[in-house]
Design a protein around this motif. Structure first.
Motif, PDB file in Angstrom:
ATOM      1  N   PRO A 147      -7.143  -2.741   5.900  1.00 53.58           N
ATOM      2  CA  PRO A 147      -8.155  -2.011   5.887  1.00 53.58           C
ATOM      3  C   PRO A 147      -8.381  -2.695   3.970  1.00 53.58           C
ATOM      4  O   PRO A 147      -7.701  -3.497   3.844  1.00 53.58           O
ATOM      5  N   ASN A 148      -9.025  -2.208   3.540  1.00 54.70           N
ATOM      6  CA  ASN A 148      -9.365  -2.281   1.696  1.00 54.70           C
ATOM      7  C   ASN A 148      -8.209  -1.330   0.296  1.00 54.70           C
ATOM      8  O   ASN A 148      -7.787  -0.966   1.557  1.00 54.70           O
ATOM      9  N   PHE A 149      -8.716  -2.371  -0.216  1.00 55.89           N
ATOM     10  CA  PHE A 149      -7.954  -1.588  -1.400  1.00 55.89           C
ATOM     11  C   PHE A 149      -7.237   0.131  -1.216  1.00 55.89           C
ATOM     12  O   PHE A 149      -8.426   0.679  -1.155  1.00 55.89           O
ATOM     13  N   GLY A 150      -6.509   0.833  -0.400  1.00 53.92           N
ATOM     14  CA  GLY A 150      -6.440   1.805  -1.375  1.00 53.92           C
ATOM     15  C   GLY A 150      -6.766   3.145   0.639  1.00 53.92           C
ATOM     16  O   GLY A 150      -6.505   3.522   0.497  1.00 53.92           O
ATOM     17  N   GLU A 151      -6.344   2.206   1.328  1.00 52.92           N
ATOM     18  CA  GLU A 151      -7.080   2.691   2.488  1.00 52.92           C
ATOM     19  C   GLU A 151      -5.750   2.619   3.639  1.00 52.92           C
ATOM     20  O   GLU A 151      -5.461   3.118   4.828  1.00 52.92           O
ATOM     21  N   GLN A 152      -4.908   2.116   3.264  1.00 52.47           N
ATOM     22  CA  GLN A 152      -3.870   1.724   3.982  1.00 52.47           C
ATOM     23  C   GLN A 152      -2.447   3.012   4.207  1.00 52.47           C
ATOM     24  O   GLN A 152      -2.235   3.934   3.695  1.00 52.47           O
ATOM     25  N   LYS A 153      -2.191   3.306   5.151  1.00 53.98           N
ATOM     26  CA  LYS A 153      -2.047   4.755   5.576  1.00 53.98           C
ATOM     27  C   LYS A 153       0.225   4.822   5.730  1.00 53.98           C
ATOM     28  O   LYS A 153       0.500   5.499   5.757  1.00 53.98           O
ATOM     29  N   LYS A 154       0.351   2.932   5.553  1.00 52.50           N
ATOM     30  CA  LYS A 154       1.808   3.125   5.590  1.00 52.50           C
ATOM     31  C   LYS A 154       2.070   2.524   4.121  1.00 52.50           C
ATOM     32  O   LYS A 154       1.386   1.537   3.934  1.00 52.50           O
ATOM     33  N   ALA A 155       3.420   1.889   3.652  1.00 50.32           N
ATOM     34  CA  ALA A 155       3.991   1.601   2.659  1.00 50.32           C
ATOM     35  C   ALA A 155       3.637   0.055   2.844  1.00 50.32           C
ATOM     36  O   ALA A 155       4.159  -0.876   4.257  1.00 50.32           O
ATOM     37  N   PHE A 156       3.898  -0.892   2.312  1.00 53.81           N
ATOM     38  CA  PHE A 156       3.821  -1.846   2.058  1.00 53.81           C
ATOM     39  C   PHE A 156       4.844  -2.801   2.898  1.00 53.81           C
ATOM     40  O   PHE A 156       6.285  -2.199   2.024  1.00 53.81           O
ATOM     41  N   SER A 157       4.518  -3.750   3.516  1.00 56.03           N
ATOM     42  CA  SER A 157       6.158  -4.167   4.190  1.00 56.03           C
ATOM     43  C   SER A 157       6.339  -5.629   3.879  1.00 56.03           C
ATOM     44  O   SER A 157       5.420  -6.262   4.288  1.00 56.03           O
ATOM     45  N   ILE A 158       7.512  -6.217   2.826  1.00 55.71           N
ATOM     46  CA  ILE A 158       7.885  -7.627   3.046  1.00 55.71           C
ATOM     47  C   ILE A 158       7.173  -8.377   3.884  1.00 55.71           C
ATOM     48  O   ILE A 158       7.516  -9.511   3.926  1.00 55.71           O
ATOM     49  N   ASP A 159       8.689  -7.548   4.878  1.00 57.16           N
ATOM     50  CA  ASP A 159       8.788  -8.155   6.202  1.00 57.16           C
ATOM     51  C   ASP A 159       7.820  -8.587   7.230  1.00 57.16           C
ATOM     52  O   ASP A 159       7.698  -9.765   7.150  1.00 57.16           O
ATOM     53  N   GLU A 160       6.604  -7.743   6.951  1.00 58.50           N
ATOM     54  CA  GLU A 160       5.123  -7.683   7.816  1.00 58.50           C
ATOM     55  C   GLU A 160       4.478  -8.830   6.854  1.00 58.50           C
ATOM     56  O   GLU A 160       3.913  -9.636   7.469  1.00 58.50           O
ATOM     57  N   LEU A 161       4.764  -8.851   5.652  1.00 61.88           N
ATOM     58  CA  LEU A 161       4.112 -10.336   4.632  1.00 61.88           C
ATOM     59  C   LEU A 161       4.413 -11.362   5.160  1.00 61.88           C
ATOM     60  O   LEU A 161       4.003 -12.411   5.618  1.00 61.88           O
ATOM     61  N   LYS A 162       5.674 -11.185   5.793  1.00 61.12           N
ATOM     62  CA  LYS A 162       6.765 -12.795   5.992  1.00 61.12           C
ATOM     63  C   LYS A 162       6.123 -13.078   7.246  1.00 61.12           C
ATOM     64  O   LYS A 162       5.686 -14.315   7.473  1.00 61.12           O
ATOM     65  N   ARG A 163       6.516 -12.157   8.434  1.00 61.55           N
ATOM     66  CA  ARG A 163       6.040 -12.288   9.656  1.00 61.55           C
ATOM     67  C   ARG A 163       4.020 -12.891   9.392  1.00 61.55           C
ATOM     68  O   ARG A 163       3.867 -13.801  10.256  1.00 61.55           O
ATOM     69  N   LEU A 164       3.521 -11.761   9.121  1.00 60.62           N
ATOM     70  CA  LEU A 164       1.855 -12.914   9.517  1.00 60.62           C
ATOM     71  C   LEU A 164       1.843 -14.069   8.418  1.00 60.62           C
ATOM     72  O   LEU A 164       1.153 -15.192   9.176  1.00 60.62           O
ATOM     73  N   ILE A 165       2.445 -14.397   7.364  1.00 60.81           N
ATOM     74  CA  ILE A 165       2.719 -15.936   7.021  1.00 60.81           C
ATOM     75  C   ILE A 165       3.051 -16.754   7.520  1.00 60.81           C
ATOM     76  O   ILE A 165       2.805 -18.011   8.338  1.00 60.81           O
ATOM     77  N   VAL A 166       4.518 -16.710   8.443  1.00 63.02           N
ATOM     78  CA  VAL A 166       5.359 -17.638   9.042  1.00 63.02           C
ATOM     79  C   VAL A 166       4.445 -17.471  11.027  1.00 63.02           C
ATOM     80  O   VAL A 166       4.254 -18.683  11.356  1.00 63.02           O
TER      81      VAL A 166
END
Length: 237
Positions: free
Chosen positions: A9-28
């Motif tokens: 989603p674009n900025f402001g459209e996410q329904k779940k809280a930001f997750s640093i673990d999810e960001l790391k998973r996408l990078i890995v």
């Protein structure tokens, strides 16, 4: 569904809280530079840079903010600032010291100017027989009106008529009433109930005013400094 096929989603459209673990998973999980776009889009759906005041806005869906309502308010204020009539009332009710008047003060002083804005706490501005003070105004600010319950219905009906009508009758003492084009929009700021709104009303937009910054003098100083930087200098007025 694969990560690559997901739509971030674009900025402001996410329904779940930001997750640093999810960001790391996408990078890995990225196997190429193009795969990193998923991580970038995920990051940008929560964070957006701001030039003035300098910093970064963070979208927190757990705060229960309604981005559609936020966007509506931005467009409403932009419309008023451009001199267009808004066919709804913004209604802000909160306790004292919550900061609800900062934006309207900025619009009055630095955007429209005091000559186009009328601010009052007197309900007779709306209920009285004479209203010459409203002639030529683009924005009406009703602040802390000391209204009794007996006035709620009549005040609401009178305001609703001014919001929905494209023509305003201006009646000054000892003068014949004259009809003018109605460019005026209305904001109500109050600590107490001020209107008795009908259940099916579609003209009044009730806004949640957060108490989270009550008493936070440092925050309001920073906000005041940011607003001051956006204001024209006295030589430009």
């Amino acid at each position: 569904m694969t990560t690559q096929a997901q739509v971030i989603p674009n900025f402001g459209e996410q329904k779940k809280a930001f997750s640093i673990d999810e960001l790391k998973r996408l990078i890995v999980a990225a196997k190429s530079m193009s795969d990193l776009n998923q991580a970038k889009r995920y990051l940008c759906s929560y964070f957006i840079p701001c030039a003035d005041p300098h910093g970064v806005f963070w979208w927190d869906p757990d705060s229960k903010s309604d981005w559609n309502l936020t966007e509506y308010i931005i467009k409403w204020l932009a419309g008023v600032s451009a001199g267009r009539k808004m066919y709804s009332i913004l209604y802000l009710k909160s306790g004292q010291g919550w900061g609800k008047g900062i934006i309207t003060d900025f619009i009055q002083r630095s955007v429209l100017g005091t000559q186009l804005v009328y601010k009052t706490s007197d309900p007779q501005t709306i209920l009285g027989s004479f209203n010459g003070q409203l002639q030529g105004k683009v924005l009406l600010l009703l602040e802390e009106m000391p209204t009794e319950k007996s006035q709620w219905n009549s005040l609401y009906r009178s305001l609703k008529d001014k919001v929905t009508s494209d023509i305003m009758e201006i009646h000054e003492k000892y003068k014949t009433p004259i009809h003018y084009k109605n460019f005026m929009s209305t904001i109500v700021l109050t600590n107490e109930n001020a209107l008795r709104v009908e259940n099916d009303d579609r003209r009044t937009v009730f806004l949640d005013v957060s108490p989270s910054r009550k008493g936070d003098l440092n925050y309001f100083k920073k906000l005041g400094d940011a607003v001051h930087r956006l204001s024209p200098s006295s030589s430009e007025l």
